[in-house]
Design an enzyme around this catalytic site. Structure first.
Site, PDB file in Angstrom:
ATOM      1  N   LYS A  20       0.842  -1.215   0.000  1.00  0.00           N
ATOM      2  CA  LYS A  20       0.000   0.000   0.000  1.00  0.00           C
ATOM      3  C   LYS A  20       0.866   1.249   0.000  1.00  0.00           C
ATOM      4  CE  LYS A  20      -2.564  -0.470   3.641  1.00  0.00           C
ATOM      5  NZ  LYS A  20      -2.273  -1.794   4.182  1.00  0.00           N
ATOM      6  N   GLU A 142      -3.336   7.030   3.640  1.00  0.00           N
ATOM      7  CA  GLU A 142      -3.192   5.573   3.581  1.00  0.00           C
ATOM      8  C   GLU A 142      -3.567   4.994   4.943  1.00  0.00           C
ATOM      9  OE1 GLU A 142       0.799   4.040   2.735  1.00  0.00           O
ATOM     10  OE2 GLU A 142       0.191   2.101   3.549  1.00  0.00           O
ATOM     11  N   LYS A 191     -12.337 -14.436  -5.839  1.00  0.00           N
ATOM     12  CA  LYS A 191     -13.163 -14.496  -4.617  1.00  0.00           C
ATOM     13  C   LYS A 191     -12.582 -13.694  -3.438  1.00  0.00           C
ATOM     14  CE  LYS A 191     -16.559 -17.098  -4.410  1.00  0.00           C
ATOM     15  NZ  LYS A 191     -17.776 -16.744  -5.142  1.00  0.00           N
ATOM     16  N   CYS A 382      25.885   5.917  11.882  1.00  0.00           N
ATOM     17  CA  CYS A 382      25.486   6.055  13.293  1.00  0.00           C
ATOM     18  C   CYS A 382      26.283   5.091  14.179  1.00  0.00           C
ATOM     19  CB  CYS A 382      23.986   5.907  13.432  1.00  0.00           C
ATOM     20  SG  CYS A 382      23.384   6.811  14.860  1.00  0.00           S
ATOM     21  N   HIS A 507      21.898   9.767  10.014  1.00  0.00           N
ATOM     22  CA  HIS A 507      21.359   8.755   9.097  1.00  0.00           C
ATOM     23  C   HIS A 507      21.153   9.367   7.711  1.00  0.00           C
ATOM     24  CE1 HIS A 507      20.317   5.551  12.013  1.00  0.00           C
ATOM     25  NE2 HIS A 507      20.323   6.564  12.860  1.00  0.00           N
ATOM     26  N   GLU A 509      20.660   7.998   5.016  1.00  0.00           N
ATOM     27  CA  GLU A 509      19.690   7.250   4.201  1.00  0.00           C
ATOM     28  C   GLU A 509      18.313   7.919   4.184  1.00  0.00           C
ATOM     29  OE1 GLU A 509      21.037   6.273   7.033  1.00  0.00           O
ATOM     30  OE2 GLU A 509      19.695   5.077   8.295  1.00  0.00           O
TER      31      GLU A 509
HETATM   32  N1  GLN Z   1      22.993   3.006  19.797  1.00  0.00           N
HETATM   33  C1  GLN Z   1      23.706   4.167  19.341  1.00  0.00           C
HETATM   34  C2  GLN Z   1      23.261   5.416  20.059  1.00  0.00           C
HETATM   35  O1  GLN Z   1      22.194   5.474  20.610  1.00  0.00           O
HETATM   36  C3  GLN Z   1      23.578   4.329  17.838  1.00  0.00           C
HETATM   37  C4  GLN Z   1      22.183   4.506  17.350  1.00  0.00           C
HETATM   38  C5  GLN Z   1      22.013   4.312  15.875  1.00  0.00           C
HETATM   39  O2  GLN Z   1      22.815   3.652  15.221  1.00  0.00           O
HETATM   40  N2  GLN Z   1      20.929   4.826  15.325  1.00  0.00           N
HETATM   41  O3  GLN Z   1      23.943   6.397  20.083  1.00  0.00           O
END
Ligand code: GLN
Length: 537
Positions: A20, A142, A191, A382, A507, A509
């Site tokens: 979805k 959604e 069905k 991270c 992050h 990503e």
């Molecule tokens: N566990 C680590 C922290 O809290 C890294 C967290 C993560 O990789 N998002 O700092």
């Protein structure tokens, strides 16, 4: 000027995991490409207030928006497909709804009334469903779960009420369903779809469009049958065949006129989109000129939804770099020592994943030591950065018991809580969430990749590089290529005597979008390709 907002509700039937989220994002993209302004909101019927505390096995990745909300991973699809930034307003859970209603009840706001699912819970849901009224041409709502689930009911009821209140010309119900192929009978079966639509109709919802997921083509006869039994126009029974990549879904919908039908029904005037850039992007995913082997070192390696955004960021970057990244999943909890090194043989790059808790950390550190020594491209995200700092402190700076405060009290907690976080640890609110600026150091790989002096990236972590060890790490050659504007927090590290050893405390990503990709992922894949071609020289 306020817009005459149209609403699309996307529901799912028969079974979960039909996509979805991808369907919503794909339809949103087509409408956006036609020139309409679009936003997408996700309604999750579970009682958790947000997925922040849920296990990745239960829920997959926790997606973080730039304003720091911990949300459902479908928001990632919406942002990646539409190249828009969403906020905490785009994800609502039953937990939040009940929390707000009960808080109001305690404050006496219901003036002595009995507080009920209808109208109090449904009113609160409708408030969220109309939060963007007037601001966008189209709002796609959604609804999570599958029609027939007990939890979904108040959300479906709210959407039914909205169809009446806003008027049928402004609201469309799109139902994603499944048409299974029964091998022994050699037939597609309608069905389950009939039953799912029947359930929706019992709730007072008549779907306007059926998106029929299927592994086989739906014949005209079959579509006619579905149309007849489900009370839907034949042209609105849309075949949604399996495709090679999720990014092909908008193109496949377009071929089946979905955007045209939606716009006609909602009286939205616009031209059919050409989708030239998008088609080129899909073509690059499907026909790369080169490929590299990337080890993905993490601990949920058998459950890929836990790393959804990273996987997608690799696809985007692969398209930009014309190089497909084949991921080799390496479980750093199960594999260590010789076994781990064997698993990493023939690899062109290693990505060390984010994570919480000590499980799998020693394997990650071993993998990092190997790539550092062998000059194999490394990308840490991270916890990946934190492991790289621990590895360097142990093996280069000679601090044998270097570790993170997350895993205990060691002589050298090179990763730790900042002094102002200490003591707060059990009270929640210690997590750094959402966008933070980062100043990049000139002449570094990070600065080269971003081509900017200041960047904004999203965070979700508690621990930081311990400033007490920065001097020592730097003396031994670690470069702090990204810092918070006040210089107090390490945001990025790299090694200058290594071809590509780069890690971020954030992050990246979550900022990677289809078509453009993310500079660090692109840099990493290009480095892996360079490493691979170096091997054959
Ligand atoms: N566990 C680590 C922290 O809290 C890294 C967290 C993560 O990789 N998002 O700092």
């Amino acid at each position: 000027m306020a817009k005459n907002t149209r609403y699309l509700f996307i529901t799912g039937g028969v079974l979960s995991s039909l996509g979805k989220g991808i369907a919503s994002a794909s339809l949103g993209l087509l409408l956006q490409e036609r020139g309409h302004t679009v936003t997408i909101a996700k309604f999750d019927p579970y009682i958790n207030v947000d997925p922040g505390t849920m296990s990745p096995y239960q829920h997959g990745e926790v997606y973080v928006t730039s304003d720091g909300a911990e949300t459902d991973l479908d928001l990632g699809h919406y942002e990646r497909f539409l190249d828009i930034q969403l906020s905490r307003e785009n994800n609502t859970t039953a937990g939040q709804i009940y929390y707000d209603v009960i808080t109001k009840e305690r404050q006496g706001k219901f003036l002595g009334k009995t507080v009920q699912v209808v109208p109090h819970i449904t009113n609160e849901i409708k408030k969220r469903m109309t939060a963007f009224e007037g601001k966008y041409d189209v709002v796609i709502n959604e609804i999570g779960g599958t029609v027939g689930d007990i939890e979904s009911l108040p959300f479906l009821e709210a959407s039914r009420q909205m169809t009446i209140e806003k008027g049928r010309s402004r609201v469309l119900n799109v139902h994603l369903t499944y048409v299974p192929y029964i091998k022994s009978a050699g037939e597609l079966k309608t069905k389950p779809t009939q039953h799912s639509v029947k359930t929706l109709m019992e709730y007072g919802i008549q779907p306007d469009i059926l998106l029929c997921r299927s592994e086989h083509k739906l014949s005209r006869d079959l579509r006619n049958k579905i149309a007849l039994f489900c009370n839907v126009e034949e042209q609105s029974v849309i075949e949604a065949l399996d495709v090679e990549t999720i990014y092909e879904v908008p193109l496949s919908y377009r071929r089946r006129n979905l955007d045209e039908i939606v716009c006609k029904k909602l009286d939205l005037k616009s031209e059919r989109p050409k989708m030239t850039t998008w088609s080129r992007f899909v073509n690059k995913i499907k026909n790369p000129t080169d490929e590299v082997e990337i080890a993905f070192v993490g601990k949920y390696t058998e459950y890929h939804d836990a790393y959804k955004s990273i996987i997608e960021a690799m696809v985007h970057a692969g398209a930009v770099a014309n190089t497909r990244a084949n991921l080799r999943w390496v479980d750093s909890e199960q594999l260590q020592g010789e076994e781990l090194l064997k698993e990493l043989e023939g690899i062109h790059g290693v990505l060390v994943a984010p994570g919480f808790g000590s499980r799998g950390v020693e394997g990650k550190i071993q993998a990092i030591e190997m790539v550092r020594r062998k000059n194999i491209p490394f990308f840490g995200i991270c916890l990946g950065l934190q492991c790289a700092v621990i590895e360097y402190a142990r093996n280069v700076c000679g601090l044998k018991d270097a570790n993170s405060g997350e895993f205990g009290k060691f002589e050298h907690n090179v990763i730790d809580l900042m002094p102002d976080q200490k003591g707060l640890v059990n009270k929640g609110g210690t997590m750094r969430l959402g966008d933070y600026p980062c100043v990049l150091k000139p002449g570094t790989r990070a600065r080269d990749a971003y081509k900017k002096d200041v960047i904004n990236e999203r965070h979700r972590h508690r621990y930081e590089v311990n400033n007490e060890y920065r001097g020592l790490l730097e003396e031994h050659g670690m470069v702090f290529s990204g810092l918070s504007p006040d210089g107090n927090l390490v945001e990025m590290i790299e090694l200058s005597d290594h071809p590509w050893f780069v890690a971020g405390q954030f992050h990246p990503e979550f900022e990677s979008t289809a078509v453009s990709g993310h500079p660090l992922f692109v840099g990493f894949i290009k480095a892996a390709r360079a490493y691979k071609s170096g091997l054959s020289d």
